[in-house]
Every structure is written in structure tokens, then in C-alpha cells.
Design a protein around this motif. Sequence first.
Motif: not given
Length: 198
Positions: A88, A90, A101, A103, A125-127, A130, A182, A184
Motif C-alpha cells: 500500500a 499513501v 498513517n 494505512k 490494518s493495511l499497515a 503488509e 491510497l 493498494l
Amino acid sequence: MNIKKTLGLGVASAALGLTLVGGGTFAYFSDTAQSTASFNNGTLSLASDPAVIVDLSNLKPGDLITRDFKLKNDGSLDISTVLLKTAAEVTDAGNNNGAHNLKEDIIVTFLNNNDKKQPELLIISLAELENQSPDLVARKILGTILGGEKSGIQAGTQDTLSVQFAFKETFQPQNYYQGDRLKLNWTFEASQGAGVYK
């Protein structure tokens, strides 16, 4: 005696000649057989349908987006695992995000693998996502109890999954996210099953 000796040598020579001629002209039956081998490698082909799972604009804190997507095995070999790789990126619109953030405030929930009857309920979360690679086609204990398909995707079949994205709300204004973008990218990494005795 000379005549006898000469005659004896002549007879011996004739016998030896006949033996050599007869020994070299014997006949026998024979046959041959031939075997060929052919090796044809199978194919591993995974497709996502739709290719773009979610494409949204005008998001605001509190929004929830649920989408269904399919992972199809268009190859000739069974797929044993499909690992999800997440990237992802940003783009800050210049609102001074500071330590925030985007993400971390986009929460992903894998609600269900319908074919495995597996309510995954992975909330992340997207963070964080990852740094992980969940197997999206694994049947776990609950899926086994509910009678879902075995793990993996057989050749020529597909799995239907549901996913939800949530823009997390906080008690403070989140103006620093206004105008941010963002991007993705999900990569579905398929692996074949173990080799078998054939």
C-alpha cells in the motif's frame, strides 16, 4: 604313408571347412520392442475476478465497503495455498499528517471464504497486513466442522471470498487525511501441492 597322411590332412581340412561354413550360417528367431516416454508439465494459473476488487473515491472516516471477489484456478494443476501479499502506498495531499498513517486507519476484515465455509474474521490494518501473508484458501477447524471444501483450489474451480474495508473513526477530527490517496496492490501468490507418486 605319405598318401595316407595327405589324404588324412585333406579329410581333416574338409571337415574343418564344413564346420566353419555350417557354424557361420545358422538361423534364429528375433524380435524387438520399443518404448517411448512423454513428459508434459501441468500449468498453475490463478486469476482474480474482478481484477480491481475495490476502487473508491470520496471516502470519509466511518465508511464501510464490502466486496466479493473470486480466486479462479484456470490451470491444470491443483493449487494448495494462495498467500496474500500486500503493498500500500499513501500520497499525502500536504495536510501535515504528522505521525498519522492512513494505512493504519484503513482496517481490513476478511469476512468469509464461502467455499471453505470458513469465517476467517481476520481483522487487521493495511499497515499490519503488509507484514503478513495469510493463506486465503485454507480450511481451518470451523470450516471443517461446517463441511467446507478442503484447503486449496482444485484445477478448474474457484473460491468466492468476501472482504470489508473500514475507514476507522477517531474521537478527534481527522482533517490531516483530507485529499490523501491510497493505492493498494494485492498479489495472490499460488503454490502447487506436493508431488505425488505416478
